[in-house]
Design a protein around this motif. Sequence first.
Motif, PDB file in Angstrom:
ATOM      1  N   THR A   1     -10.656  -1.792   5.009  1.00 57.72           N
ATOM      2  CA  THR A   1     -10.755  -2.156   6.432  1.00 57.72           C
ATOM      3  C   THR A   1      -9.629  -1.533   7.239  1.00 57.72           C
ATOM      4  OG1 THR A   1     -11.803  -4.256   5.844  1.00 57.72           O
ATOM      5  CG2 THR A   1     -10.862  -4.088   8.050  1.00 57.72           C
ATOM      6  N   ALA A   2      -8.407  -1.634   6.730  1.00 59.48           N
ATOM      7  CA  ALA A   2      -7.251  -1.107   7.455  1.00 59.48           C
ATOM      8  C   ALA A   2      -7.365   0.400   7.662  1.00 59.48           C
ATOM      9  CB  ALA A   2      -5.964  -1.440   6.709  1.00 59.48           C
TER      10      ALA A   2
ATOM     11  N   TYR B   1       0.364  -7.726   7.997  1.00 59.61           N
ATOM     12  CA  TYR B   1       0.348  -8.816   8.983  1.00 59.61           C
ATOM     13  C   TYR B   1      -1.038  -9.407   9.233  1.00 59.61           C
ATOM     14  CZ  TYR B   1       5.010  -6.980   9.958  1.00 59.61           C
ATOM     15  OH  TYR B   1       6.311  -6.546   9.839  1.00 59.61           O
ATOM     16  N   LEU B   2      -2.065  -8.559   9.250  1.00 62.24           N
ATOM     17  CA  LEU B   2      -3.425  -9.055   9.491  1.00 62.24           C
ATOM     18  C   LEU B   2      -4.152  -9.407   8.199  1.00 62.24           C
ATOM     19  CD1 LEU B   2      -4.643  -6.589  12.279  1.00 62.24           C
ATOM     20  CD2 LEU B   2      -3.663  -8.883  12.538  1.00 62.24           C
ATOM     21  N   LYS B   3      -3.519  -9.067   7.069  1.00 60.15           N
ATOM     22  CA  LYS B   3      -4.099  -9.324   5.746  1.00 60.15           C
ATOM     23  C   LYS B   3      -5.436  -8.607   5.555  1.00 60.15           C
ATOM     24  CE  LYS B   3      -0.588 -11.945   5.002  1.00 60.15           C
ATOM     25  NZ  LYS B   3       0.553 -11.372   4.223  1.00 60.15           N
ATOM     26  N   GLU B   4      -5.580  -7.450   6.220  1.00 54.61           N
ATOM     27  CA  GLU B   4      -6.780  -6.647   6.005  1.00 54.61           C
ATOM     28  C   GLU B   4      -6.720  -6.002   4.624  1.00 54.61           C
ATOM     29  OE1 GLU B   4      -7.771  -5.305  10.631  1.00 54.61           O
ATOM     30  OE2 GLU B   4      -7.038  -3.812   9.188  1.00 54.61           O
TER      31      GLU B   4
ATOM     32  N   ALA C   1      -0.339   0.238   6.813  1.00 55.17           N
ATOM     33  CA  ALA C   1       0.475  -0.730   6.070  1.00 55.17           C
ATOM     34  C   ALA C   1       0.702  -2.005   6.879  1.00 55.17           C
ATOM     35  CB  ALA C   1       1.816  -0.104   5.697  1.00 55.17           C
ATOM     36  N   ALA C   2       0.929  -1.863   8.177  1.00 57.48           N
ATOM     37  CA  ALA C   2       1.167  -3.030   9.028  1.00 57.48           C
ATOM     38  C   ALA C   2      -0.075  -3.913   9.134  1.00 57.48           C
ATOM     39  CB  ALA C   2       1.610  -2.576  10.420  1.00 57.48           C
ATOM     40  N   ARG C   3      -1.243  -3.298   9.243  1.00 57.64           N
ATOM     41  CA  ARG C   3      -2.486  -4.071   9.325  1.00 57.64           C
ATOM     42  C   ARG C   3      -2.706  -4.870   8.046  1.00 57.64           C
ATOM     43  NH1 ARG C   3      -5.513  -2.565  13.818  1.00 57.64           N
ATOM     44  NH2 ARG C   3      -7.192  -3.905  13.020  1.00 57.64           N
TER      45      ARG C   3
ATOM     46  N   VAL D   1       0.825  -1.205   0.000  1.00 63.41           N
ATOM     47  CA  VAL D   1       0.000   0.000   0.000  1.00 63.41           C
ATOM     48  C   VAL D   1       0.858   1.254   0.000  1.00 63.41           C
ATOM     49  CG1 VAL D   1      -0.121   0.201   2.528  1.00 63.41           C
ATOM     50  CG2 VAL D   1      -2.056   1.024   1.119  1.00 63.41           C
ATOM     51  N   ALA D   2       0.277   2.349  -0.491  1.00 65.36           N
ATOM     52  CA  ALA D   2       0.859   3.687  -0.346  1.00 65.36           C
ATOM     53  C   ALA D   2      -0.165   4.550   0.373  1.00 65.36           C
ATOM     54  CB  ALA D   2       1.194   4.294  -1.708  1.00 65.36           C
ATOM     55  N   VAL D   3       0.310   5.356   1.351  1.00 68.04           N
ATOM     56  CA  VAL D   3      -0.586   6.145   2.201  1.00 68.04           C
ATOM     57  C   VAL D   3      -0.053   7.565   2.363  1.00 68.04           C
ATOM     58  CG1 VAL D   3      -1.694   6.300   4.478  1.00 68.04           C
ATOM     59  CG2 VAL D   3      -1.109   4.048   3.531  1.00 68.04           C
ATOM     60  N   SER D   4      -0.959   8.544   2.311  1.00 67.63           N
ATOM     61  CA  SER D   4      -0.642   9.931   2.654  1.00 67.63           C
ATOM     62  C   SER D   4      -1.740  10.444   3.578  1.00 67.63           C
ATOM     63  CB  SER D   4      -0.566  10.811   1.398  1.00 67.63           C
ATOM     64  OG  SER D   4      -0.378  12.180   1.752  1.00 67.63           O
ATOM     65  N   THR D   5      -1.358  11.078   4.683  1.00 64.69           N
ATOM     66  CA  THR D   5      -2.331  11.489   5.692  1.00 64.69           C
ATOM     67  C   THR D   5      -2.495  13.002   5.745  1.00 64.69           C
ATOM     68  OG1 THR D   5      -0.859  11.792   7.590  1.00 64.69           O
ATOM     69  CG2 THR D   5      -1.527   9.536   7.065  1.00 64.69           C
ATOM     70  N   THR D   6      -3.565  13.423   6.400  1.00 69.81           N
ATOM     71  CA  THR D   6      -3.815  14.834   6.660  1.00 69.81           C
ATOM     72  C   THR D   6      -4.631  14.962   7.935  1.00 69.81           C
ATOM     73  OG1 THR D   6      -4.992  16.819   5.915  1.00 69.81           O
ATOM     74  CG2 THR D   6      -5.768  14.717   5.043  1.00 69.81           C
ATOM     75  N   GLY D   7      -4.179  15.789   8.860  1.00 73.99           N
ATOM     76  CA  GLY D   7      -4.927  15.917  10.101  1.00 73.99           C
ATOM     77  C   GLY D   7      -4.111  16.579  11.186  1.00 73.99           C
ATOM     78  N   MET D   8      -4.493  16.314  12.423  1.00 70.03           N
ATOM     79  CA  MET D   8      -3.821  16.890  13.583  1.00 70.03           C
ATOM     80  C   MET D   8      -2.488  16.175  13.779  1.00 70.03           C
ATOM     81  SD  MET D   8      -7.267  17.113  15.938  1.00 70.03           S
ATOM     82  CE  MET D   8      -6.520  17.969  17.334  1.00 70.03           C
TER      83      MET D   8
END
Length: 313
Positions: free
Chosen positions: A257-258, A250-253, A245-247, A224-231
């Motif tokens: 869901t993740a 390792y959890l195969k979500e 990414a870890a979820r 996965v690739a992720v970019s966040t925005t927030g506090m």
Amino acid sequence: MTKPFAIAIHGGAGTILRDQMTQTLKQEIVAALTQSVQAGAKILEAGGDALDAAVAAVKVMEDSAHFNAGKGSVLTHEEMVEMDASVMHGAAMDAGAVAGIRHIRNPIELARDVMRNSDHVLLIGEGAEKFAFERQYEYTEQDYFFTERRYDQLLSMKEKGLFALSESKYPDDKKYGTVGAVALDSHGNLAAATSTGGVTNKKYGRVGDTAIIGAGTFAENGNVAVSTTGMGEYFIRKTVAGDVAARMRYLKEDVHTACETVIQGELKTMGGEGGLIAVDAQGDVHFAMNSSGMYRASVDSRGELTVKIYADE
């Protein structure tokens, strides 16, 4: 057979109010989001790299006064602009980041250069700018970044002794103004890029999650690739991007869901408002937010363009 590609962008999440959003302003924001995501999609369509697509998309938003990054950045307590940015490429999990940037027009390009042309991941302040000028970046005066809107915000915050926005003059004054992009290219590479001006009235060289790999930005091929925005402080404490990414790892979500588990879970419980964008190895895009809105757009693996603002869209 051509592999799918996809790109998603965000222009910040938070309290975005319909009743204060004029039609003209909405049209301008939608146009900027569209231009941004199409700039990245054009590179992907030509077989280009995911990171170059993400950087191109973010650069468009850095060049717009509508977003808290680059030209539209908020002002510090000292009435300066201090910007942060980071990138990550999923193939070898290479990363680059900069913080406290004052004189570079597009910090996202500098973050990519830190990744590609230095031995480091994170450079800050004067050192980061020295690196930039050695690479022939143009010196940009602070005047370029100054906007009346951001100056008005700063004065309002100084009067109240705050560094976050407690009341709104604009429809998105309570929006956490990071911008970002995530992309999957036709070679299977995943990448993420994030850029911000930080928070209004910040002091002491404050740095948020945008410059922190694993908090504001993360990319891993095959995952996965992720970019966040927030506090930002909450997103750092919860290592939000890395947690998604870890979820999945390792959890195969799945990506949906993740993302929802992280954004709607402990992060929200502890008071962390905001959102994220993510794209998985199959080109499946997800937007997650625990706020009333997030400026966002995508071109999915079917080539369909979507632009949205409010959470209920």
